[in-house]
Write a protein that holds these residues in place. Structure first.
Motif, PDB file in Angstrom:
ATOM      1  N   SER A 234       0.800  -1.226   0.000  1.00  0.00           N
ATOM      2  CA  SER A 234       0.000   0.000   0.000  1.00  0.00           C
ATOM      3  C   SER A 234       0.833   1.277   0.000  1.00  0.00           C
ATOM      4  N   LYS A 235       2.131   1.149  -0.206  1.00  0.00           N
ATOM      5  CA  LYS A 235       3.005   2.339  -0.213  1.00  0.00           C
ATOM      6  C   LYS A 235       2.477   3.405  -1.171  1.00  0.00           C
ATOM      7  N   THR A 236       2.558   4.626  -0.765  1.00  0.00           N
ATOM      8  CA  THR A 236       2.076   5.835  -1.470  1.00  0.00           C
ATOM      9  C   THR A 236       0.542   5.940  -1.540  1.00  0.00           C
TER      10      THR A 236
ATOM     11  N   PHE B 297     -12.401  -5.903   2.257  1.00  0.00           N
ATOM     12  CA  PHE B 297     -12.518  -7.059   1.381  1.00  0.00           C
ATOM     13  C   PHE B 297     -11.641  -8.214   1.861  1.00  0.00           C
ATOM     14  N   GLY B 298     -11.217  -8.149   3.100  1.00  0.00           N
ATOM     15  CA  GLY B 298     -10.571  -9.312   3.717  1.00  0.00           C
ATOM     16  C   GLY B 298      -9.069  -9.300   3.801  1.00  0.00           C
ATOM     17  N   ILE B 299      -8.414  -8.279   3.239  1.00  0.00           N
ATOM     18  CA  ILE B 299      -6.946  -8.229   3.311  1.00  0.00           C
ATOM     19  C   ILE B 299      -6.525  -7.836   4.729  1.00  0.00           C
ATOM     20  N   ARG B 300      -5.569  -8.576   5.278  1.00  0.00           N
ATOM     21  CA  ARG B 300      -5.034  -8.257   6.607  1.00  0.00           C
ATOM     22  C   ARG B 300      -3.527  -8.013   6.592  1.00  0.00           C
ATOM     23  N   ASP B 301      -2.886  -8.353   5.483  1.00  0.00           N
ATOM     24  CA  ASP B 301      -1.436  -8.146   5.376  1.00  0.00           C
ATOM     25  C   ASP B 301      -1.148  -6.985   4.440  1.00  0.00           C
ATOM     26  N   PHE B 302      -0.500  -5.955   4.983  1.00  0.00           N
ATOM     27  CA  PHE B 302      -0.174  -4.782   4.185  1.00  0.00           C
ATOM     28  C   PHE B 302       1.326  -4.525   4.208  1.00  0.00           C
ATOM     29  N   GLY B 303       1.875  -4.167   3.066  1.00  0.00           N
ATOM     30  CA  GLY B 303       3.312  -3.921   2.952  1.00  0.00           C
ATOM     31  C   GLY B 303       3.609  -2.460   2.705  1.00  0.00           C
ATOM     32  N   GLU B 304       4.598  -1.948   3.436  1.00  0.00           N
ATOM     33  CA  GLU B 304       5.050  -0.570   3.248  1.00  0.00           C
ATOM     34  C   GLU B 304       6.567  -0.598   3.142  1.00  0.00           C
TER      35      GLU B 304
ATOM     36  N   VAL C 274       9.615   3.622   6.742  1.00  0.00           N
ATOM     37  CA  VAL C 274       9.276   3.578   8.163  1.00  0.00           C
ATOM     38  C   VAL C 274       8.302   4.689   8.533  1.00  0.00           C
ATOM     39  N   GLN C 275       8.544   5.885   8.037  1.00  0.00           N
ATOM     40  CA  GLN C 275       7.706   7.015   8.412  1.00  0.00           C
ATOM     41  C   GLN C 275       6.257   6.835   7.931  1.00  0.00           C
ATOM     42  N   GLU C 276       6.144   6.397   6.691  1.00  0.00           N
ATOM     43  CA  GLU C 276       4.811   6.191   6.123  1.00  0.00           C
ATOM     44  C   GLU C 276       4.094   5.044   6.845  1.00  0.00           C
ATOM     45  N   LEU C 277       4.841   4.006   7.147  1.00  0.00           N
ATOM     46  CA  LEU C 277       4.248   2.874   7.862  1.00  0.00           C
ATOM     47  C   LEU C 277       3.733   3.311   9.230  1.00  0.00           C
ATOM     48  N   SER C 278       4.574   4.038   9.968  1.00  0.00           N
ATOM     49  CA  SER C 278       4.177   4.485  11.312  1.00  0.00           C
ATOM     50  C   SER C 278       2.914   5.327  11.260  1.00  0.00           C
TER      51      SER C 278
ATOM     52  N   GLY D 149      -0.929  -4.155  -8.803  1.00  0.00           N
ATOM     53  CA  GLY D 149      -1.940  -5.124  -9.225  1.00  0.00           C
ATOM     54  C   GLY D 149      -3.178  -5.121  -8.343  1.00  0.00           C
ATOM     55  N   ILE D 150      -3.093  -4.439  -7.200  1.00  0.00           N
ATOM     56  CA  ILE D 150      -4.269  -4.279  -6.333  1.00  0.00           C
ATOM     57  C   ILE D 150      -4.757  -2.837  -6.343  1.00  0.00           C
ATOM     58  N   PHE D 151      -3.809  -1.915  -6.109  1.00  0.00           N
ATOM     59  CA  PHE D 151      -4.198  -0.516  -5.882  1.00  0.00           C
ATOM     60  C   PHE D 151      -4.063   0.384  -7.113  1.00  0.00           C
ATOM     61  N   GLY D 152      -3.549  -0.162  -8.204  1.00  0.00           N
ATOM     62  CA  GLY D 152      -3.336   0.670  -9.387  1.00  0.00           C
ATOM     63  C   GLY D 152      -1.991   1.365  -9.359  1.00  0.00           C
TER      64      GLY D 152
END
Ligand SMILES: *Cc1c(COP(=O)(O)O)cnc(C)c1O
Length: 221
Positions: A24-26, A38-45, A48-52, A212-215
């Motif tokens: 989900s970065k950016t 829609f059921g997603i529980r695993d997100f990748g960033e 560090v700053q954006e993730l926090s 492929g998910i977020f465009g």
């Protein structure tokens, strides 16, 4: 761009044993929220700053945040307790910093060792030949557990992609057959939007999919 439809299509294609990480970065919280619904529980960033910030703005107990980008040693202190898996252990110095920061907080870090399988100058990750010394250091840790390997392979034609994925799978399997302290080869994190089909064919069980998910991502905002 229909996030739900993209996720549905991926769910239809991906084998059950393959873990899907939505990168989900950016992307804004609204997009994360839609994927979550829609059921997603695993997100990748990857930052560090954006993730926090996102952890704070979207504090769901059941989300697993994955740090997939290069982790600078001076940023480790900000992620303790926030991420469920660090995919980018790429140096012994970083390992020592993670060990020390997690130790201070009485927490355990779960990490993947990032392997620069094609030895690209532009990429992070250790070389295959450096795995043994990394493993020696991991075995000395108290607060770090290695759960597998991660790789980003060069963009290229499918046959070359497959060659690198195959090499990663061989390394993964070899390590899996041996027994180490603090190390369990459970996840082989490889495959992104452009190459996840090949990655899975070659044995990946964790794919990191963003566009492929977020465009498409827009970095010029
Ligand atoms: C951005 C990123 C991805 C996702 O890439 P897409 O092409 O958008 O699927 C996967 N892994 C890492 C390490 C990334 O930085």
């Amino acid at each position: 761009m229909d996030i739900k439809q993209n996720i549905q299509e991926l769910k239809d294609i991906l084998p059950d044993e393959v873990n899907l990480i939505a990168v989900s970065k950016t992307k804004p919280i609204e997009d994360i929220c839609e994927a979550y619904e829609f059921g997603i529980r695993d997100f990748g960033e990857n930052k560090v700053q954006e993730l926090s910030k996102k952890v704070e703005l979207f504090p769901k107990e059941d989300i697993r945040w994955h740090l997939i980008g290069h982790l600078q040693r001076n940023k480790v202190k900000y992620i303790v307790g926030k991420v469920s898996l660090i995919h980018s252990l790429d140096s012994i110095r970083l390992l020592k910093e993670i060990e020390s920061r997690y130790n201070k907080e009485g927490k355990t870090a779960e990490v993947l060792i990032q392997v620069n399988i094609a030895k690209e100058e532009s990429k992070y990750g250790i070389y295959e030949e450096q795995l043994n010394s990394m493993i020696d250091e991991v075995e000395k840790c108290k607060n770090v557990k290695v759960k597998g390997l991660m790789s980003i392979i060069p963009k290229g034609d499918k046959e070359i992609c497959k060659k690198y994925f195959k090499q990663m799978k061989q390394i993964f399997d070899k390590l899996k057959d041996r027994s180490f302290k603090n190390i369990k080869m459970k996840y082989l994190s490889m495959g992104m939007t452009g190459d996840y089909v090949e990655a899975i064919e070659e044995g990946s069980n964790m794919v990191r999919i963003g566009q492929g998910i977020f465009g498409k991502r827009n970095y010029k905002k």
